[in-house]
Each structure stands twice: as structure tokens, then as C-alpha cells.
Write an enzyme that holds these catalytic residues in place. Sequence first.
Site, PDB file in Angstrom:
ATOM      1  CB  THR A   1       0.529  -4.123   6.138  1.00 22.23           C
ATOM      2  OG1 THR A   1      -0.721  -4.049   5.462  1.00 22.23           O
ATOM      3  CG2 THR A   1       1.157  -2.748   6.220  1.00 22.23           C
ATOM      4  CG  ASP A   2      -2.572  -7.654   3.106  1.00 25.12           C
ATOM      5  OD1 ASP A   2      -2.767  -6.712   3.895  1.00 25.12           O
ATOM      6  OD2 ASP A   2      -3.327  -7.890   2.143  1.00 25.12           O
TER       7      ASP A   2
ATOM      8  CB  THR B   1      -0.962  -0.043   1.212  1.00 21.61           C
ATOM      9  OG1 THR B   1      -1.909  -1.083   0.961  1.00 21.61           O
ATOM     10  CG2 THR B   1      -1.696   1.248   1.416  1.00 21.61           C
TER      11      THR B   1
ATOM     12  CB  SER C   1       2.602  -8.084   0.738  1.00 24.11           C
ATOM     13  OG  SER C   1       1.540  -7.984   1.645  1.00 24.11           O
TER      14      SER C   1
HETATM   15  N1  ASP Z   1      -2.612  -4.940   0.066  1.00 23.36           N
HETATM   16  C1  ASP Z   1      -1.556  -4.378   0.758  1.00 23.36           C
HETATM   17  C2  ASP Z   1      -0.371  -5.300   0.731  1.00 23.36           C
HETATM   18  O1  ASP Z   1       0.353  -5.272  -0.241  1.00 23.36           O
HETATM   19  C3  ASP Z   1      -1.880  -3.994   2.132  1.00 23.36           C
HETATM   20  C4  ASP Z   1      -0.841  -3.081   2.669  1.00 23.36           C
HETATM   21  O2  ASP Z   1       0.228  -2.927   2.150  1.00 23.36           O
HETATM   22  O3  ASP Z   1      -1.138  -2.471   3.709  1.00 23.36           O
HETATM   23  O4  ASP Z   1      -0.123  -6.057   1.648  1.00 23.36           O
END
Ligand code: ASP
EC number: 3.5.1.1
Length: 335
Positions: free
Chosen positions: A86-87, A12, A53
Site C-alpha cells: 500500500t505504501d 503486506t 513496496s
Molecule cells: N510495507 C507495506 C508495503 O509493501 C505496506 C503495505 O503493503 O500495506 O507497502
Amino acid sequence: MARIVVISTGGTIASRWQGTGFAAEARGQEVMAIAAVPTGIEVEVVDLFSVNSPRLTTAHQLTLLRTVHEVLADPGVDGIVVTHGTDTLEETAFLLDLHHDDPRPVVLTGAQLPMEAQDGDGPGNLHDALVTAAGVRDLGVLVVFDGKVHAARGTVKTQTVAHDAFADQSASRVGDVGFGRVSVLRVPERPAALPLPELPDRAPRVDLVMHHTDGDPVLFEAALAAGAQGVVLVATGAGNATPAFVEAVATARERGVLVALTTRVPAGPVTEIYTQGGAVDLVAAGAVPTGTLRAGQARIAVLAALLAAPDAERRRQLLHAVLGAGSVAGAQPGN
Ligand code: ASP
């Protein structure tokens, strides 16, 4: 000047609107441009990839691991920041930590709000990650998010959208970062680092299977049939399932498949208390209890053991070794 290398992988913090939703798109230099660089730090960017991610593979993670080691081969580098979705950040952070044998820190960070959001959390998190990368030593791989510094081991994503997104539910955080300074509250326990693995032609398959009421081992057996070399059983309570799962674990062990036992409960260790399909029997059948590691990181521990050795018994020994260091007794969990 402290020299910090920022390795950009997407998430993100690198995401933009795609017409129907957000997705990682920006390259490393663009991501770096969102943050103020703290005084006394100079930054070099490695633009590794730009993906959400949940789409990361073991091949991506091993490429990042190798890149981290290549960057640290330069003694003039003082630390590394990895920007990451974050995932699955907890999985990558733990894989890096298991292979990290260097006093210089590797700090993972990201954002809950996309890069162009007004008042987004990415710029502050990236700034704090740079401060941490330049300011600490001998703490292993860290996760910096919302002013908090967490050990890679044990830390998971605990909030889907809130800014304070990470915690170890079974131990306290490592420190705080703010006003350009880091305060260290505890030093994480870490086992001896594993050697850097070769890049395999095909990464070993490691599956997660969760138990629940009315559960049976059909998906566990499907994992074995699909060629899994490792299976993580996400059990109930302190690590319990059914007698049918005990049989499935014994079959897996006979075939040389590494089985780890974790729990779907957010906090506390897997503990051998119950029989009739409980952790007592699952462990006796060959499942390795994972202490306070949750599913994603238990899977990474199994993957690392598989990558480190070719034979089943050595893999079990290595899995026990990487699980050896746990949370600090008496520490306040979840923050
Ligand atoms: N969808 C995102 C990711 O790549 C979520 C994030 O980065 O917070 O994990």
C-alpha cells in the site's frame, strides 16, 4: 466464466513475520489462496515479484507495466488484479493508468494487515478486487480497498494503519463494492494514454523537494547536481515557496530539467495567487502546476513525460497533456 489474471508483486498482503518485523515473502499462488474466488470467475496467477513496496524501483514498475500490456494482448482475458504494497500503490497505479488504453480494468489492491493475520483485510480486498475486475469497463486503472473503488488518478494513501486506507482528497470515489456487486458512482476523466515506453538502460532520475519555513533550494540544487532530469517541488499552500526557489526553477528549466509544482496541503489544486516566490513566479520561471495531484503522483507524471520523449519542449507538452484531466467539479472529496 470471467477470466481474471492476478499479478502478484508483494506488500503486506504477501507479508510474513521475519523475526523483527513483517516483510513481503509469499509468492502469488499463496497470496491468491487467502481469498475466496467469486462465483463465475476463474483466476490465473502471474507471480511477478514479492517485495515491500517502498523498495520498488522504476524498473519494477516498468516490468509490471509491460506485463499488464502482455496479459491484455490476450483477448480472452477479462480484467487484471494487481496485488501490491500500500505504501507506494498510488504511484504504480497512476503509472499504469497513464499508459492504459483498454476498456478492461486493471484493479490494484493490497492489505493493511499481514497475510496470516486473523480477521486480516487482505482476503476481502482481494475478493472485491476480483469482483470489480470482472464487473466494470471503461474506468481505467482502479484501486479497490475496504469496499471502495477509487480512480488511480488522484487517489493516495491517507491512513497509515486503518483499513480504509485510500482516498482522493480532492474528488469523490468511483464506486462501491460489496455483496459481490459493484456500483459505479462516477466515471473518472482520463487523458489520452501514452504509448508503452521502452525499458531504458537507466531510468531517469526524478526527485522530490519539499519547502518549509526557513527552507532554501540547497536540496533542489543537489537534485540537479545528482543528474535529476525532473524535480517535483512540494510547495506550501496553493503552491508557494521563495524567490530563491524561483531562481532555482529558472536554472533547471534552462538546463532542460522538467519541474512540476505540487503542494504539501492534502486537498485542493495548485493555484497561481501569490508573487514574491509564490506559484505566480514559480510557474512563470517554468514549473508546471500539477492541479490536484499530490507529490508521489506528480513525480510519476514527470517520469512518464521523460520516458515518452527525448526533448525538453516535447516533455513539457506531454506533462501538460497528462495533467490535463482533473477531478470532477462538484464531486464530494475524500471518500
Ligand atoms: N510495507 C507495506 C508495503 O509493501 C505496506 C503495505 O503493503 O500495506 O507497502
